[in-house]
Structures are given as C-alpha cells and as structure tokens.
Design a protein around this motif. Structure first.
Motif, PDB file in Angstrom:
ATOM      1  N   ARG A  13     -17.266   5.327  -5.415  1.00 29.51           N
ATOM      2  CA  ARG A  13     -16.879   4.178  -7.302  1.00 29.51           C
ATOM      3  C   ARG A  13     -18.601   4.168  -8.372  1.00 29.51           C
ATOM      4  NH1 ARG A  13     -12.072   3.305  -7.247  1.00 29.51           N
ATOM      5  NH2 ARG A  13     -12.404   1.459  -9.691  1.00 29.51           N
TER       6      ARG A  13
ATOM      7  N   LYS B  57      -9.536  -0.500   4.438  1.00 27.51           N
ATOM      8  CA  LYS B  57     -10.559  -0.333   3.615  1.00 27.51           C
ATOM      9  C   LYS B  57     -11.811  -0.720   3.663  1.00 27.51           C
ATOM     10  CE  LYS B  57      -7.679   1.116   0.046  1.00 27.51           C
ATOM     11  NZ  LYS B  57      -7.519   1.994  -1.518  1.00 27.51           N
TER      12      LYS B  57
ATOM     13  N   ASP C 121     -14.838   7.009 -10.061  1.00 23.93           N
ATOM     14  CA  ASP C 121     -14.756   7.235  -9.005  1.00 23.93           C
ATOM     15  C   ASP C 121     -15.770   8.449  -8.621  1.00 23.93           C
ATOM     16  OD1 ASP C 121     -14.309   5.827  -6.638  1.00 23.93           O
ATOM     17  OD2 ASP C 121     -11.268   7.298  -7.215  1.00 23.93           O
TER      18      ASP C 121
ATOM     19  N   SER D 101      -7.017   9.155   4.028  1.00 21.97           N
ATOM     20  CA  SER D 101      -7.380   8.815   2.233  1.00 21.97           C
ATOM     21  C   SER D 101      -7.647   7.653   2.535  1.00 21.97           C
ATOM     22  CB  SER D 101      -5.901   8.721   1.630  1.00 21.97           C
ATOM     23  OG  SER D 101      -4.602   8.312   1.967  1.00 21.97           O
ATOM     24  N   GLY D 102      -7.320   6.806   1.265  1.00 18.61           N
ATOM     25  CA  GLY D 102      -7.729   5.031   0.934  1.00 18.61           C
ATOM     26  C   GLY D 102      -8.886   4.945   0.121  1.00 18.61           C
TER      27      GLY D 102
ATOM     28  N   ALA E 134      -3.340   5.246  -5.348  1.00 14.02           N
ATOM     29  CA  ALA E 134      -1.810   4.466  -5.820  1.00 14.02           C
ATOM     30  C   ALA E 134      -0.992   5.174  -6.900  1.00 14.02           C
ATOM     31  CB  ALA E 134      -2.193   3.236  -5.145  1.00 14.02           C
TER      32      ALA E 134
ATOM     33  N   TYR F 246       0.816  -1.828  -0.298  1.00 16.29           N
ATOM     34  CA  TYR F 246       0.242   0.180   0.016  1.00 16.29           C
ATOM     35  C   TYR F 246       0.989   1.490  -0.096  1.00 16.29           C
ATOM     36  CZ  TYR F 246      -4.048   2.917   1.544  1.00 16.29           C
ATOM     37  OH  TYR F 246      -4.552   4.631   1.775  1.00 16.29           O
TER      38      TYR F 246
ATOM     39  N   ASP G  54      -9.027  15.041   4.264  1.00 20.86           N
ATOM     40  CA  ASP G  54      -9.445  13.720   3.772  1.00 20.86           C
ATOM     41  C   ASP G  54      -8.571  14.315   2.895  1.00 20.86           C
ATOM     42  OD1 ASP G  54     -10.101  12.052   2.359  1.00 20.86           O
ATOM     43  OD2 ASP G  54     -12.426  13.486   1.110  1.00 20.86           O
ATOM     44  N   CYS G  55      -7.993  13.568   1.825  1.00 18.83           N
ATOM     45  CA  CYS G  55      -7.028  13.757   0.736  1.00 18.83           C
ATOM     46  C   CYS G  55      -6.843  11.805   0.119  1.00 18.83           C
ATOM     47  CB  CYS G  55      -5.399  14.266   1.455  1.00 18.83           C
ATOM     48  SG  CYS G  55      -4.897  12.844   2.161  1.00 18.83           S
TER      49      CYS G  55
HETATM   50  C1  8LE Z   1     -12.725   8.897  -1.229  1.00 15.56           C
HETATM   51  C2  8LE Z   1      -4.930   6.846  -2.297  1.00 15.56           C
HETATM   52  C3  8LE Z   1      -4.388   5.876  -1.645  1.00 15.56           C
HETATM   53  C4  8LE Z   1      -3.064   5.543  -1.766  1.00 15.56           C
HETATM   54  O1  8LE Z   1      -4.651   6.008  -0.151  1.00 15.56           O
HETATM   55  C5  8LE Z   1      -5.210   4.956  -1.984  1.00 15.56           C
HETATM   56  O2  8LE Z   1      -6.439   4.260  -1.629  1.00 15.56           O
HETATM   57  O3  8LE Z   1      -4.756   4.210  -3.249  1.00 15.56           O
HETATM   58  P1  8LE Z   1      -5.630   3.289  -3.569  1.00 15.56           P
HETATM   59  O4  8LE Z   1      -5.282   1.800  -3.085  1.00 15.56           O
HETATM   60  O5  8LE Z   1      -5.188   3.136  -5.795  1.00 15.56           O
HETATM   61  O6  8LE Z   1      -7.470   3.511  -3.851  1.00 15.56           O
HETATM   62  C6  8LE Z   1      -7.441   4.283  -4.518  1.00 15.56           C
HETATM   63  C7  8LE Z   1      -8.983   4.504  -4.821  1.00 15.56           C
HETATM   64  O7  8LE Z   1      -9.729   4.450  -3.145  1.00 15.56           O
HETATM   65  C8  8LE Z   1     -10.296   5.431  -5.261  1.00 15.56           C
HETATM   66  O8  8LE Z   1      -9.936   5.071  -6.406  1.00 15.56           O
HETATM   67  C9  8LE Z   1     -11.029   6.096  -4.614  1.00 15.56           C
HETATM   68  O9  8LE Z   1     -11.823   5.034  -5.032  1.00 15.56           O
HETATM   69  C10 8LE Z   1     -10.275   5.216  -3.233  1.00 15.56           C
HETATM   70  N1  8LE Z   1     -10.448   6.259  -2.470  1.00 15.56           N
HETATM   71  C11 8LE Z   1      -8.602   7.001  -2.309  1.00 15.56           C
HETATM   72  N2  8LE Z   1      -8.909   8.008  -1.763  1.00 15.56           N
HETATM   73  C12 8LE Z   1     -10.036   8.789  -0.882  1.00 15.56           C
HETATM   74  C13 8LE Z   1     -11.171   7.591  -1.548  1.00 15.56           C
HETATM   75  N3  8LE Z   1     -11.971   7.916  -1.602  1.00 15.56           N
HETATM   76  N4  8LE Z   1     -11.977   9.496  -1.067  1.00 15.56           N
HETATM   77  C14 8LE Z   1     -10.767   9.513  -0.324  1.00 15.56           C
HETATM   78  N5  8LE Z   1     -10.012  10.482   0.266  1.00 15.56           N
END
Ligand code: 8LE
Length: 465
Positions: free
Chosen positions: A360, A452, A335, A241-242, A270, A166, A265-266
């Motif tokens: 999503r 998550k 998303d 995040s996540g 990835a 991750y 929030d951020c």
């Molecule tokens: C709503 C961004 C990171 C490294 O924390 C992450 O989770 O990246 P990953 O594993 O590629 O997952 C990306 C997906 O997580 C996004 O497409 C979205 O569906 C969700 N996500 C990540 N950050 C947020 C989020 N959904 N708010 C967020 N702040």
C-alpha cells in the motif's frame, strides 16, 4: 466480433451453466478474445454503468455534475480516465451523511441481500450492501475464476478465513457453491481453531483451500507442532487474498513447499467484490491476471489517475462492470503494483500484474530518502536459514535520524546467534539498500496473524495516522 457469452447489463447469468469439462475456460470467447475488441465492448458497458449510477444515486450525480461530466461523454478512454476517482474517505463521509449505506446505493434497499463491512478494529466502519441479484452474479464470476484455477465441481473447498464482516470468506464460499463444489466453511480466529483446522484438513483432504497467506504459514507451523505434515492434506490448489504474500517469491515458495499445492494469488478490495477479478490461473500461476470483462482494472499514476503504460508501476483503480447495488466507478485503491501485457501460458488475453499487488502506498516506509516495502523484508527473511517465521519492523526517530529496526525470530538457541545476527543484518541491509539495526528473538514469541499481518510499528510522530 464473436458474440461474448452472456454479455449484458444488467447482468443475469444462467445459473445452470457449467462449461464443457474438458475446457480450461468457463467463457472461451470472453477469456481469449482480442483484447482490443474486449476493451471496445467494455467502453460501451462503462457508459451504461455510469448512466445507471448517475440516474440512481445522488453520490455519483453530484460528483460528476461538479465537474460537468455526463455519462454520455464517455466515448473514449481519454474521457474515461478523466472521471474523478472515488476515495474511501468520500465513502465514509457519504455513509456518515446517509447512514447506513451512503448515497451510492443504486438499487432499491429491498434488494439488499447481504451486509458486510470493513474488518478493521479502529476508525469508523464502512458498510457494504450487496444486492440479491449481484450476489448471484458475484458467485458466477468467481466460480468462473475458480474454474480457471483448476477447481472443479465435486471438489471440496476449505475456507479458512473469518466468517464475519470480512467478504473474502463469503466470496470464496459462494463461488465454490456456484461451481457445485462441496464447501467446508471452517472459518478462523476462534480460540484453538487452527489446531482443529489441522485435524479437519487431515481427515477431509479437501482439493482447494482459501485463506490469507499469513494464516497458511501459521497453519503449517501448528501442523508441524501436531506432528502432521501439511502435504498429507493432499491439497491441489490454495488460493489467497487479503494481503501481499502469494506473489512474494519466498512466501509463495514456503507455502508451496509446506503444502505441496499450487499457490494462486487473487484479490482486489472488498468494495470491489467480485474481488477475485484479479487472479492467477492454473496454467499462469504467477502474479495475477486482470479479468477485464468482470471488473475494469487500471494501473494509474497516483497523482493524476491517468493510466501508466504497460511495464510501469502505479496504483490500481477499479470499476465495476456488473454491480447494481453499490457500483464502484474508478475506486482508488492506494495499493502499488506493476502491470504488463504479454502472452499468458493459459491463453487468456488479459493484462497481468507479474508481482501481484506488493504494498500500500501508505505502508511504504520512507526512510532517509529511500522507500522500503515491508514485503521486501518478508521476502528476504523467509529464505534465511534458521529464521523462526515471524518478524517486526520498527521505525523510530533517534535524535535527528530515522532508524529502522528489524526484529526477527530465530530457531537458534541464545548464545549461538552471533553469526546469524551479523549475516542476516548485513544481508538485509544490502538487499534493502538502507541501514538496518537487526535483532533476533526466540522463535514463537512474536504474534502470528489469524487474519492479515501487521508487522510495521512506525513510532515517528510525523507519520502517525
Ligand atoms: C496484495 C480482497 C479481500 C476481500 O480479500 C480483502 O482483503 O479486501 P479488503 O479487506 O477490502 O482489503 C483490501 C486490501 O487488502 C487491498 O487494498 C490490498 O491492500 C490488500 N490485498 C487484498 N488482496 C491482496 C492484497 N494485497 N495482494 C493481494 N492478493
């Protein structure tokens, strides 16, 4: 136009730079400039990044040759919006054909400094290759964003997310290091680790904390069990995040109330690391700003991939402006969000996602002609008295009808739940606008997320993926 600080491609930031301690901005010009001037500079940069990707990767060359597109054609936003999006399926295919990193690695493989990957447990994994120089640039960008959140050199930053494939945890760590913070890379996910996190937080009293929103709520529950008030940790800022959560009003409030900290929030994806390029700030704490000079964020119609006007809903599409290892050029996120352009209290002139990223496209529940976002169920339940903190959404087909069952924990003892069941069920139904079968279960019986949350169980055949 005022000169933009350290604006160059390939990018190399001065590793010793720190802003004036009294400045709310890391890069005052870049963060507060006229957005039209910034966009004009970004358009030139996009052409440069595309020239670079075209000449260094067969993936982009083949993709763009197929539609007769040359990077030099990108002289307007209309032209840029016609650049075909990159999908996750294409990247998986590219990595299957050219293992392990695919043919969209644009730097020499000797440059690769870290390998990360998708953290899902099913399906083929995707590998992320991050260049050595990119890693420094990522750290710089995210240090800049942490500065905007109010984190300062010398602050202790507690990272409570998985340190494995991750990228979230590593991204937070490297940013905090660049900011000259003290990092506590605590991690998450091992047996008994949450209780130990409570002990460490109470002892070290960090200024900042990073995790997924679900995990922060889980941590608050464990602290309560250990008879420790999470406010005693003395956290100043918690950034997440996540997954959706930090912008879901009642989830945000639950975290704020438990910990007494500012919730930020951020996060994009990835693949898009520096993934904090969408992030709130200390003075604009709600939603997420799109730091357009770090990553170019578009909110697009999910069919045409043209941008939608400010005020409208669409799907985020992301483009790197500084990555040289695996630059993503128009990566489709799948998303959902809404964007606006307004004056931000912090003075940054970036567009904003006022409700964050709220779901999503493929997690949206389509039921009897209505769309339900799982986050709406979370938002509703979280403000119900006697809610036990976790729930599940089951969608099933009974006969010819789709049925949505919400199973939620309650702290009320069995035998005293009649009013709770009736009122929560009918409240949820009118909030969502679809019929809901509501069931309560004992508190602490549904599984808590260490990473998550996965709360939706769709038992209908036609939606099985
Ligand atoms: C709503 C961004 C990171 C490294 O924390 C992450 O989770 O990246 P990953 O594993 O590629 O997952 C990306 C997906 O997580 C996004 O497409 C979205 O569906 C969700 N996500 C990540 N950050 C947020 C989020 N959904 N708010 C967020 N702040």
């Amino acid at each position: 136009m005022a000169a933009m600080e350290e604006w160059a491609f390939p990018t190399r930031y001065d590793q010793d730079y720190l802003p004036d301690p009294s400045s709310p901005y890391w890069f005052p010009v870049r963060e507060t400039m006229d957005p039209a001037e910034r966009d004009a500079a970004v358009l030139v940069r996009l052409r440069e990044v595309m020239e670079y990707a075209y000449s260094t990767s067969s993936f982009y060359k083949n993709k763009w040759d197929a539609v007769d597109l040359k990077p030099a054609d990108i002289t307007s936003w209309e032209a840029f919006e016609q650049v075909p999006v990159v999908t996750k399926a294409e990247m998986r295919q590219s990595q299957a054909d050219h293992p392990p990193f695919g043919d969209y690695v644009c730097c020499d493989e000797s440059e690769i400094h870290h390998i990360h990957g998708t953290s899902g447990t099913t399906g083929a994994p995707t590998a992320f290759a991050l260049g050595r120089r990119d890693w420094e640039v990522i750290a710089d960008n995210q240090a800049r964003i942490l500065w905007g959140m109010g984190v300062r050199p010398g602050d202790t930053v507690f990272v409570a997310a998985l340190f494995s494939l991750y990228l979230g945890s590593w991204g937070a760590m490297t940013a905090a290091e660049r900011l000259r913070c003290r990092v506590l890379p605590f991690g998450a996910g091992a047996q008994g680790m949450t209780a130990r996190a409570v002990t460490w937080l109470a002892r070290v009293k960090p200024a900042a904390f990073y995790a997924t929103p679900s995990y922060a709520l889980r941590l608050a529950e464990v602290a309560e069990k250990e008879k420790i008030d999470p406010r005693e940790f003395g956290l100043k800022v918690m950034f997440f995040s996540g997954e959706p959560g930090a912008s879901v009003p009642s989830v945000r409030k639950a975290i704020e109330d438990s910990f007494g900290a500012t919730v930020i929030d951020c996060g994009t994806m990835a693949e898009m690391t520096p993934f904090m390029s969408a992030s709130a700030t200390k003075e604009t704490p709600e939603g997420m700003l799109l730091w357009q000079d770090i990553v170019w964020h578009e909110v697009c119609d999910p069919e045409t991939f043209r941008t939608v006007p400010y005020g409208s809903e669409g799907t985020p599409v992301y483009t790197h402006l500084e990555r040289t290892s695996q630059p993503m050029i128009r990566l489709a996120s799948n998303d959902l969000t809404r964007w606006v352009m307004e004056d931000n209290p912090c003075g940054r002139t970036y567009p904003k996602l006022p409700n964050g990223v709220y779901g999503r496209i493929d997690d949206m529940i389509h039921i009897r002609g209505e769309n339900v976002y799982p986050t709406e169920v979370d938002n509703y339940l979280r403000q119900v008295a006697d809610y036990g903190g976790e729930h599940q959404i089951i969608v099933r087909r009974t006969g010819s009808m789709d049925e949505m069952i919400v199973r939620a924990e309650t702290t009320l003892p069995d035998g005293q739940r009649e009013a709770f069941d009736r009122d929560t069920g009918s409240g949820l139904q009118s909030f969502l606008g679809v019929r809901v079968t509501f069931e309560s279960v004992d508190a602490n019986t549904l599984e808590r997320a260490e990473h998550k949350s996965r709360r939706v169980v769709d038992e209908r055949e036609h939606t099985k993926r």
